[in-house]
Write a protein that holds these residues in place. Structure first.
Motif, PDB file in Angstrom:
ATOM      1  N   ALA A 127     -15.736 -15.079  -7.369  1.00 47.38           N
ATOM      2  CA  ALA A 127     -15.688 -15.623  -8.722  1.00 47.38           C
ATOM      3  C   ALA A 127     -17.020 -15.456  -9.441  1.00 47.38           C
ATOM      4  CB  ALA A 127     -15.299 -17.097  -8.684  1.00 47.38           C
ATOM      5  N   CYS A 139     -15.514 -12.859 -11.627  1.00 48.32           N
ATOM      6  CA  CYS A 139     -14.526 -13.382 -12.577  1.00 48.32           C
ATOM      7  C   CYS A 139     -15.196 -14.170 -13.698  1.00 48.32           C
ATOM      8  CB  CYS A 139     -13.524 -14.278 -11.858  1.00 48.32           C
ATOM      9  SG  CYS A 139     -12.777 -13.549 -10.396  1.00 48.32           S
ATOM     10  N   HIS A 143     -14.206 -15.179 -17.577  1.00 52.78           N
ATOM     11  CA  HIS A 143     -13.482 -16.452 -17.589  1.00 52.78           C
ATOM     12  C   HIS A 143     -14.379 -17.680 -17.535  1.00 52.78           C
ATOM     13  CE1 HIS A 143      -9.643 -14.375 -17.197  1.00 52.78           C
ATOM     14  NE2 HIS A 143     -10.210 -13.615 -16.270  1.00 52.78           N
ATOM     15  N   MET A 183      -7.257  -5.923 -15.609  1.00 54.43           N
ATOM     16  CA  MET A 183      -6.800  -6.856 -14.571  1.00 54.43           C
ATOM     17  C   MET A 183      -6.057  -6.129 -13.454  1.00 54.43           C
ATOM     18  SD  MET A 183      -8.019  -9.782 -14.994  1.00 54.43           S
ATOM     19  CE  MET A 183      -7.134 -10.378 -13.549  1.00 54.43           C
TER      20      MET A 183
END
Length: 304
Positions: A127, A139, A143, A183
């Motif tokens: 992440a 990520c 995000h 993605m």
């Protein structure tokens, strides 16, 4: 004279014997003895009675004579002769509440991903730092550090979404069921365990705030009540009070950036996104006007 009386007595005795034999034969044919009630046939049912029925004074199966039925037991109709019945609760168990996953196959790929999920440390590393062996950025670059993107961006909030929903979306990107060039490449660079771990990690993060409980506004009207004239059911029916989501597969809408929400409604409308169950969202998006889509986007983002 004595000979005649003897003959008459003998004849009378013969008649009595014959009559007795006849009665015995008739009783046998009727399966009744001269001094007994009905004899039980096979399975305990009195011979001559209709199959499956019991006499008015006979005990019902499992009961004792004419013991009154327990509270909640089924009641036989008047004149049926039925005895006590077992409580209905013991006969039919109440079905469990239905969930959206009840309508999904048990071997769905996202289920395998969650079952194969690795530890939280792996998810945290991907992440925030990505996966260098697959050339993947973290990520958080899109995000946000806590799964909530920067304001004004076209990236979805992940924090607080159900792990099942997040795992399904990543597996759909991986298989091509949901289209997005960036993605898809990310999902294909992750193994099932890493996808499951990321889904669980983001699902555990604090979710964005719910929209304010306001009175009026087109967005709230569509969410709470829908629009009969447009054949639109209330969004709350599937997405929960104020867009909080209905786990496991009906996503949280609260806190999604307006640009992202609008882009997904357009994708459903034009068919470029087609991983909704039985086309439900595609049909809804086609009935929403651009103004209604904008109103819903503002409502879920926290505006009116």
């Amino acid at each position: 004279m004595n000979a005649n009386m003897a003959a008459l007595s003998k004849g009378a005795l013969s008649v009595i014997v014959v009559v007795g034999v006849a009665i015995a034969i008739i009783a046998t044919l009727m399966d009744r003895s001269p001094d007994a009630g009905p004899r039980a046939g096979r399975g305990g049912t009195p011979t001559g009675a209709p199959a499956g029925k019991v006499g008015a004074n006979a005990p019902a199966p499992g009961g004792q004579g004419n013991t009154p039925a327990a509270p909640g037991a089924g009641q036989a109709g008047a004149g049926s002769g039925a005895g006590s019945a077992a409580p209905r609760a013991a006969q039919v168990a109440a079905p469990p509440p239905r969930k959206s996953t009840d309508f999904s196959a048990v071997d769905e790929p996202w289920r395998h991903a969650l079952d194969a999920s690795t530890d939280k440390a792996t998810a945290l590393a991907i992440a925030n730092g990505g996966k260098s062996s697959a050339g993947l950025a973290g990520c958080s670059s899109c995000h946000g550090a806590q799964g909530i993107p920067a304001a004004g961006t076209n990236f979805p909030a992940l924090a607080g979404s159900s792990p099942e929903y997040l795992a399904k979306q990543l597996m759909d990107y991986r298989s091509g069921a949901r289209q997005n060039v960036i993605m898809a490449s990310i999902a294909k660079g992750l193994d099932e365990g890493e996808i499951g771990a990321l889904a669980r990690y983001y699902g555990d993060l604090p979710p964005p705030a719910l929209p304010a409980a306001v009175s009026g506004g087109r967005g709230q009207q569509l969410h709470d009540f829908g629009d009969n004239g447009l054949a639109l059911a209330a969004c709350a029916n599937c997405h929960g009070a104020r867009g909080s989501g209905e786990s496991p597969l009906l996503p949280r809408l609260a806190g999604q950036p307006p640009a992202y929400f609008t882009s997904q409604m357009e994708a459903f409308r034009n068919g470029s996104r087609a991983n909704d169950d039985v086309g439900t969202m595609r049909a809804i998006a086609q009935r929403l006007t651009p103004a209604d889509t904008a109103a819903l986007a503002q409502y879920y983002a926290g505006g009116h």
